[in-house]
Design a protein around this motif. Structure first.
Motif, PDB file in Angstrom:
ATOM      1  N   GLN A  75      44.530  43.812  36.659  1.00 26.35           N
ATOM      2  CA  GLN A  75      44.142  44.971  37.450  1.00 26.35           C
ATOM      3  C   GLN A  75      44.103  44.561  38.924  1.00 26.35           C
ATOM      4  OE1 GLN A  75      40.771  47.282  36.111  1.00 26.35           O
ATOM      5  NE2 GLN A  75      41.044  46.603  33.993  1.00 26.35           N
ATOM      6  N   CYS A  76      44.983  45.165  39.722  1.00 25.44           N
ATOM      7  CA  CYS A  76      45.039  44.771  41.125  1.00 25.44           C
ATOM      8  C   CYS A  76      44.178  45.660  42.016  1.00 25.44           C
ATOM      9  CB  CYS A  76      46.484  44.778  41.625  1.00 25.44           C
ATOM     10  SG  CYS A  76      47.313  46.360  41.467  1.00 25.44           S
ATOM     11  N   LEU A  77      43.842  46.863  41.560  1.00 23.88           N
ATOM     12  CA  LEU A  77      42.984  47.772  42.327  1.00 23.88           C
ATOM     13  C   LEU A  77      41.547  47.542  41.873  1.00 23.88           C
ATOM     14  CD1 LEU A  77      43.259  49.954  44.508  1.00 23.88           C
ATOM     15  CD2 LEU A  77      43.237  51.652  42.686  1.00 23.88           C
ATOM     16  N   LEU A  78      40.794  46.776  42.658  1.00 20.96           N
ATOM     17  CA  LEU A  78      39.445  46.360  42.282  1.00 20.96           C
ATOM     18  C   LEU A  78      38.408  47.299  42.893  1.00 20.96           C
ATOM     19  CD1 LEU A  78      39.901  42.522  42.844  1.00 20.96           C
ATOM     20  CD2 LEU A  78      40.218  43.819  40.716  1.00 20.96           C
ATOM     21  N   ARG A  79      37.448  47.717  42.078  1.00 20.51           N
ATOM     22  CA  ARG A  79      36.399  48.640  42.512  1.00 20.51           C
ATOM     23  C   ARG A  79      35.031  48.009  42.318  1.00 20.51           C
ATOM     24  NH1 ARG A  79      40.194  52.229  40.153  1.00 20.51           N
ATOM     25  NH2 ARG A  79      40.791  53.949  41.544  1.00 20.51           N
ATOM     26  N   CYS A  80      34.027  48.670  42.884  1.00 26.04           N
ATOM     27  CA  CYS A  80      32.636  48.260  42.697  1.00 26.04           C
ATOM     28  C   CYS A  80      32.307  48.253  41.216  1.00 26.04           C
ATOM     29  CB  CYS A  80      31.726  49.223  43.459  1.00 26.04           C
ATOM     30  SG  CYS A  80      29.957  48.969  43.143  1.00 26.04           S
ATOM     31  N   MET A  81      31.445  47.313  40.792  1.00 29.87           N
ATOM     32  CA  MET A  81      31.137  47.190  39.373  1.00 29.87           C
ATOM     33  C   MET A  81      30.224  48.303  38.858  1.00 29.87           C
ATOM     34  SD  MET A  81      28.331  44.145  39.013  1.00 29.87           S
ATOM     35  CE  MET A  81      29.338  42.882  39.743  1.00 29.87           C
ATOM     36  N   GLU A  82      29.598  49.066  39.736  1.00 30.41           N
ATOM     37  CA  GLU A  82      28.748  50.171  39.297  1.00 30.41           C
ATOM     38  C   GLU A  82      29.610  51.259  38.667  1.00 30.41           C
ATOM     39  OE1 GLU A  82      25.166  52.314  38.728  1.00 30.41           O
ATOM     40  OE2 GLU A  82      25.495  50.233  39.344  1.00 30.41           O
ATOM     41  N   PHE A  83      29.200  51.718  37.481  1.00 24.68           N
ATOM     42  CA  PHE A  83      29.980  52.728  36.767  1.00 24.68           C
ATOM     43  C   PHE A  83      30.069  54.014  37.588  1.00 24.68           C
ATOM     44  CE2 PHE A  83      30.326  56.330  33.824  1.00 24.68           C
ATOM     45  CZ  PHE A  83      31.478  55.975  33.151  1.00 24.68           C
ATOM     46  N   GLY A  84      31.299  54.514  37.766  1.00 23.27           N
ATOM     47  CA  GLY A  84      31.511  55.752  38.497  1.00 23.27           C
ATOM     48  C   GLY A  84      31.673  55.587  39.991  1.00 23.27           C
ATOM     49  N   CYS A  85      31.422  54.385  40.522  1.00 24.18           N
ATOM     50  CA  CYS A  85      31.560  54.161  41.964  1.00 24.18           C
ATOM     51  C   CYS A  85      33.023  53.847  42.290  1.00 24.18           C
ATOM     52  CB  CYS A  85      30.665  53.015  42.423  1.00 24.18           C
ATOM     53  SG  CYS A  85      30.763  52.679  44.199  1.00 24.18           S
ATOM     54  N   GLY A  86      33.564  54.521  43.312  1.00 26.18           N
ATOM     55  CA  GLY A  86      34.964  54.352  43.647  1.00 26.18           C
ATOM     56  C   GLY A  86      35.228  53.465  44.846  1.00 26.18           C
ATOM     57  N   MET A  87      34.199  52.745  45.348  1.00 24.28           N
ATOM     58  CA  MET A  87      34.395  51.876  46.508  1.00 24.28           C
ATOM     59  C   MET A  87      35.342  50.728  46.150  1.00 24.28           C
ATOM     60  SD  MET A  87      33.651  51.649  49.681  1.00 24.28           S
ATOM     61  CE  MET A  87      32.314  52.825  49.782  1.00 24.28           C
ATOM     62  N   LEU A  88      36.379  50.560  46.973  1.00 28.15           N
ATOM     63  CA  LEU A  88      37.402  49.555  46.695  1.00 28.15           C
ATOM     64  C   LEU A  88      37.080  48.226  47.361  1.00 28.15           C
ATOM     65  CD1 LEU A  88      40.604  51.755  47.192  1.00 28.15           C
ATOM     66  CD2 LEU A  88      39.383  51.273  45.066  1.00 28.15           C
ATOM     67  N   ILE A  89      37.617  47.160  46.769  1.00 31.82           N
ATOM     68  CA  ILE A  89      37.393  45.808  47.285  1.00 31.82           C
ATOM     69  C   ILE A  89      38.711  45.280  47.823  1.00 31.82           C
ATOM     70  CG2 ILE A  89      36.680  43.461  46.706  1.00 31.82           C
ATOM     71  CD1 ILE A  89      35.015  44.649  44.439  1.00 31.82           C
ATOM     72  N   SER A  90      38.759  45.032  49.124  1.00 34.81           N
ATOM     73  CA  SER A  90      39.983  44.511  49.745  1.00 34.81           C
ATOM     74  C   SER A  90      40.045  42.996  49.577  1.00 34.81           C
ATOM     75  CB  SER A  90      40.013  44.868  51.231  1.00 34.81           C
ATOM     76  OG  SER A  90      39.005  44.169  51.929  1.00 34.81           O
ATOM     77  N   ASN A  91      41.193  42.413  49.902  1.00 33.10           N
ATOM     78  CA  ASN A  91      41.344  40.957  49.809  1.00 33.10           C
ATOM     79  C   ASN A  91      40.415  40.233  50.774  1.00 33.10           C
ATOM     80  OD1 ASN A  91      43.587  41.321  47.987  1.00 33.10           O
ATOM     81  ND2 ASN A  91      44.288  39.313  48.652  1.00 33.10           N
ATOM     82  N   GLU A  92      40.106  40.873  51.895  1.00 31.52           N
ATOM     83  CA  GLU A  92      39.197  40.249  52.862  1.00 31.52           C
ATOM     84  C   GLU A  92      37.808  40.092  52.268  1.00 31.52           C
ATOM     85  OE1 GLU A  92      41.133  42.059  56.950  1.00 31.52           O
ATOM     86  OE2 GLU A  92      39.890  43.344  55.684  1.00 31.52           O
TER      87      GLU A  92
END
Length: 483
Positions: free
Chosen positions: A124-141
């Motif tokens: 999975q290359c599109l990484l999100r916050c671990m909270e269920f339902g949260c759509g905040m993305l995690i960049s490489n930085e």
């Protein structure tokens, strides 16, 4: 059936890992005047929109300001990580420093690391916050602040590059997994810098003039001699329009997405889903493409497999011999012989899936002519004696045969280009027509023995019986008229 021998073939482009990353940055830079964020964040946003810049721009127009658009799509312009010292982790209940994104969903570093490692290892290359339902993305930085494993970071970069390659229908990874990508020009057969020559559509070794579907059926039939598995595949699946992988539909709507190449299309008409407007146009589906012809004769298939394997063996032996050739004439000879051998190999795949008839007879004649010419070329090359008087004459003869082989190969491929309407995916059927009996050779230093126009024994006996019956009937009629 894509054949471009009558068109000037444009060399394909080979991209290194650095070239791919540069292209990703170049695509992201087109958003500079729209979104004041870093290139890495731009790549992250493009990743969410499947690298479709037009779709991203259209979505942006629906928002009053760019910040609202970014936050709604899980990209934080500040790109910061919040830290709470010595607090209890809500996941593992340990007391440590907690980390979180702008959404303020906090967890300890150990929990973040395990969560992200699981996501990356599951591709999975599109990484999100671990909270269920949260759509905040995690960049490489930000990712570098949560994980410290260099292997995981490299793996995630690889997933990002995969997503870019898969989103562009003109790009594909080398089938030998050398790390290079290839951009197709105007030919389905592409060549990588590592020397691999493969089919861009199905990622198999180059199989021109056989189509991808023919080559897949050929491999299936070789691995399943009884034909039962192949019959089920033909009856219950349809191939992806882009990569030709068989896909089974067991429910749902007609909007399909191939798990291999990620191509989205309509199940009924195979049209690209992005341009699927105005209803579905169901095409006429050839029954021969969905059902295996149960009358296919295993002896016929075995004969074609034998000839395919013979040319493959010759190709391997000749490659070992030609590896020491370095002069100009030798290089030309090597290139021509390699092309002709590969063409002859896959004409037996192509020829097996043709209907019996005039077109196929002409095809087999062209195929036979090329086989004879290749045999003469190999023989002439092997009788050279450097240093003797006749060397120049032999060298001239080799050049003539090289030109002849190239011409005959082009003639054969030109004829194959017209073969779509003569295709029969059920395989060749046995008949009593004239056949070519080709004697396989164990080595590559003799002319191949091709004897055209030989009747099979069963057909000959039937013809004799038929002639005797006609004579008897004629004699009876003659007797009745006389008496």
């Amino acid at each position: 059936m894509t054949i471009v021998d009558n068109v000037r073939t444009i060399p394909n482009q080979v991209l290194s890992q650095g070239n791919i990353f540069s292209e990703m940055i170049l695509v992201a830079s087109k958003l500079d005047f729209l979104l004041p964020i870093t290139p890495i964040q731009q790549i992250l946003l493009l990743l969410k929109f499947d690298w479709d810049t037009e779709s991203l721009k259209n979505s942006l127009q629906e928002y009053a300001d760019t910040n609202s658009f970014l936050l709604e799509n899980g990209v934080c312009p500040e790109n910061t990580v919040s830290v709470i010292n010595n607090s209890e982790c809500a996941i593992c209940c340990s007391t440590e420093n907690l980390l979180g994104l702008r959404c303020q969903h906090m967890a300890c570093l150990n929990c973040w690391s395990k969560y992200l490692a699981t996501k990356i290892t599951s591709n999975q290359c599109l990484l999100r916050c671990m909270e269920f339902g949260c759509g905040m993305l995690i960049s490489n930085e930000i990712l570098g602040k949560f994980i410290f494993s260099s292997k995981l970071k490299v793996a995630h970069w690889g997933l990002l590059k995969d997503s870019y390659i898969n989103s562009d229908s003109s790009l594909a990874w080398c089938n030998k997994k050398c790390g290079m990508a290839v951009r197709r020009s105007n030919c389905d057969t592409v060549t990588c810098s590592c020397g691999s020559k493969f089919c861009f559509l199905c990622n198999s070794d180059a199989h021109h003039p056989a189509t991808c579907r023919q080559f897949q059926l050929w491999k299936e039939q070789r691995s399943n001699p009884d034909g039962m598995a192949l019959s089920w595949i033909l009856s219950n699946t349809r191939e992806c329009p882009r990569c030709f992988v068989p896909i089974e539909k067991n429910g749902g709507c007609n909007h399909m997405k191939c798990t291999g190449c990620r191509h989205e299309y309509c199940w009924n008409c195979s049209q690209d889903w992005r341009t699927h407007f105005g209803g579905c146009k169901q095409p006429d589906i050839n029954v021969a493409q969905t059902k295996l012809n149960s009358r296919a004769n295993s002896d016929v298939f075995a004969r074609y497999v034998s000839r395919f394997d013979h040319h493959k063996k010759c190709l391997e032996q000749e490659q070992q011999i030609r590896s020491s050739i370095s002069n100009i004439s030798g290089i030309k000879f090597r290139k021509t012989l390699d092309e002709c051998r590969r063409t002859l190999m896959y004409t037996y795949v192509f020829g097996y899936y043709l209907k019996n008839g005039m077109y196929t007879s002409i095809f087999e004649k062209h195929q036979q002519n090329l086989e004879i010419a290749v045999g003469k070329l190999v023989s002439q090359w092997n009788v050279r004696h450097p240093g003797k008087i006749e060397t120049q004459q032999i060298e001239r003869r080799v050049w003539e045969l090289v030109g002849n082989c190239s011409t005959l190969r082009k003639t054969l491929l030109d004829h194959c280009a017209k073969g779509a309407e003569h295709e029969n995916l059920g395989g060749r059927q046995p008949n009593r027509e004239l056949k070519r009996v080709v004697t396989p050779q164990a080595t590559t230093n003799t002319v191949e023995n091709v004897t055209p126009g030989t009747y099979d024994s069963v057909g000959f006996c039937i013809d004799i019986i038929f002639v005797i019956i006609l004579i008897g009937v004629g004699y009876c009629l003659w007797s009745c008229i006389i008496f």
